[in-house]
Enzyme design. Structure first.
Site, PDB file in Angstrom:
ATOM      1  CD  GLU A 297      30.945  49.433 -13.647  1.00  0.00           C
ATOM      2  OE1 GLU A 297      30.076  50.041 -14.305  1.00  0.00           O
ATOM      3  OE2 GLU A 297      31.741  48.627 -14.176  1.00  0.00           O
ATOM      4  CD  GLU A 327      30.566  56.881 -14.387  1.00  0.00           C
ATOM      5  OE1 GLU A 327      29.458  56.895 -13.826  1.00  0.00           O
ATOM      6  OE2 GLU A 327      31.010  55.888 -14.990  1.00  0.00           O
ATOM      7  CG  ASP A 480      26.082  48.988 -11.378  1.00  0.00           C
ATOM      8  OD1 ASP A 480      27.276  49.323 -11.334  1.00  0.00           O
ATOM      9  OD2 ASP A 480      25.173  49.652 -10.848  1.00  0.00           O
TER      10      ASP A 480
END
EC number: 2.7.1.147
Length: 495
Positions: A297, A327, A480
């Site tokens: 992750e 990201e 998450d």
């Protein structure tokens, strides 16, 4: 004049019906339709229920989301964990005596003024970011004010702990969490999360989560989206102190899925430390038995050299990735990928551009006959939609997995058990191209068939919109939760 009055009356009556609809959304649809048609104003608008696009999409998800034939039994998660202190960013900065000035990004924060500049920079974009605060004394002064601030809330924090907590909601799963777990965090964790004694420490690591809402104003600043700015002075996670504990615990725990996170926390360390630690990470991953998938992750980063090293060294050693739009673009910029000249996203990230970068990652750094790599899966999530990209022949049930990830984004943000169609909206593009670098296909979104699939040279893509919460209760940890839910419904083919 009579004609004008008639039109005005009709307009006022239409407005009245609209008010009734907004104030009494539970009123039977037949009653609203009858009232509307009696005004001879044409077809009645669809209420935000089962017949709305949001309602049809949610119902279609429910039919698609099925558990995989082969399920995970034991999941090991590491190595970053902390306590999140969540509060209003604007109110905290006001309490610190700061005023909104010109926004400016800082790769590392050294003072309250730099905190204010970075917060303004990202709030103005409505983008998430995470930064290290180098001054320990100044950080703990701010942390104390934040922790005691009216309305401040304490939650499980850190990608590993959040993913472990999400997995632990499934009582048939055994979850191991390795990370720096202090007394407050231990108290907050689900009883179903096992923490080895070596991971327990006397003091918690605190991360400050400054949230802002869509449209929230501070001076001339106005946030286009709800999001959050995170900062910390976190030494345990920054050094990945629990990596060795994590790896040594795997032999006894014998997981069938491993989730690793926290590499981004090393940004505050020296280049030599980063180089050495990444080698140790890769060596540790090589000790995990063949056939046990490893999910990495990612999180917000600003160090291009570190991210490039992660791409080239760590990506081949993991099976799966989870990341968001910030990201993804920074990854392409750091490793000379496609569309790397794009400085930032404008509005909803273009699906074709995202698809091109995901394809490049799997083609350049993923598993193939000519490359020693385990990487076969990427779960991409942004506010309006998700994409799962997989190398053919390695994963199953990905249609359910991408739908489950998108569904949990809507329920967790709104803090509801199921999708409440009155509180969410469909923000995904109504049509899009599947590629911008080659002749992709044109897709028109259909809420009745919300998962779109396409292929490209041995890579399968599964796309689904997100039902975005109009008034989110909490934005922290959504990525998450999305990754954990997507993994929970995924099935890996035996090696």
């Amino acid at each position: 004049m009579a004609l004008w009055r008639g039109s005005a009356y009709a307009g006022f009556l239409a407005l009245a019906v609209g008010c009734v609809f907004l104030l009494e959304p539970q009123l039977p649809g037949s009653a609203l339709r009858s009232l509307w048609s009696s005004l001879q104003l044409g077809p009645a608008p669809a209420p935000p229920g089962p017949s709305s696009p949001e309602g049809r999409l949610a119902a279609a998800w429910d039919a698609l989301i099925v558990r995989p034939a082969r399920r995970w039994r034991r999941v090991a998660v590491g190595v970053n964990a902390c306590v999140d202190v969540v509060l209003s960013g604007v109110k905290l900065l006001q309490a610190l005596g700061l005023d909104p000035g010109n926004g400016k990004d800082h790769t590392e924060l050294h003072s309250r003024d730099e905190l204010e500049e970075a917060f303004v920079h990202f709030m103005g974009k409505g983008a998430a970011a995470e930064r290290f605060f180098s001054d320990e004394e100044a950080f703990y002064d701010i942390a104390q004010i934040a922790s005691e601030f009216p309305g401040a809330q304490h939650y499980v924090g850190g990608n590993a702990a959040l993913i472990g907590q999400k997995f632990a909601a499934n009582s048939d799963l055994k979850v191991l969490l390795c990370g720096p777990v202090g007394p407050k965090l231990h108290e907050l964790l689900d009883d179903n999360v096992f923490v080895p004694p070596e991971s327990l420490q006397e003091v918690d690591e605190f991360h400050l989560i400054l949230e802002y809402q869509a449209g929230e104003e501070w001076g001339r600043l106005k946030a286009p989206h709800a999001n959050r700015f995170i900062f910390s002075h976190d030494l345990s996670n920054g050094a990945m102190n629990m990596l060795e504990v994590f790896v040594s615990s795997l032999e006894e725990f014998q997981p069938d899925l491993v989730v690793l996170s926290g590499l981004h926390m090393m940004e505050g360390q020296s280049k030599e430390f980063q180089r050495k630690r990444l080698l140790e990470v890769v060596t540790s991953l090589s000790d995990i038995p063949t056939g046990v998938p490893v999910h990495l992750e990612l999180a917000s980063m600003t160090n291009r050299e570190l991210l490039s090293s992660i791409v080239h060294q760590v990506f081949p050693a993991v099976t799966s990735l989870g990341l968001n739009e910030q990201e993804l673009l920074f990854l392409s910029q750091s490793a000379s990928g496609p569309h790397s000249s794009l400085s930032s996203w404008t509005g909803v990230p273009d699906v074709g551009v995202v698809s091109d970068i995901l394809f490049w990652i799997l083609k350049e750094h993923g598993k193939s006959e000519s490359r020693a790599s385990d990487l076969t899966r990427i779960h991409f999530h942004t506010l309006a939609y998700h994409i799962l990209a997989t190398v053919d022949g390695h994963w199953a049930n990905q249609q359910a997995a991408v739908a489950a990830g998108a569904r949990v984004a809507g329920t967790q943000a709104c803090a509801t058990e199921t999708i409440d169609t009155r509180r969410v909206s469909l923000k995904a593009p109504h049509e899009f191209m599947t590629s911008r670098s080659e002749a992709g296909s044109r897709v028109v979104l259909n809420p009745n068939e919300p998962v779109v699939k396409w292929h490209r040279e041995g890579v399968s893509f599964h796309f689904t919109p997100v039902l975005v919460c109009k008034d989110p209760v909490r934005t922290v940890g959504l990525g998450d939760a999305i990754s954990a839910e997507g993994l929970f419904y995924s099935e890996v083919h035996p090696q």
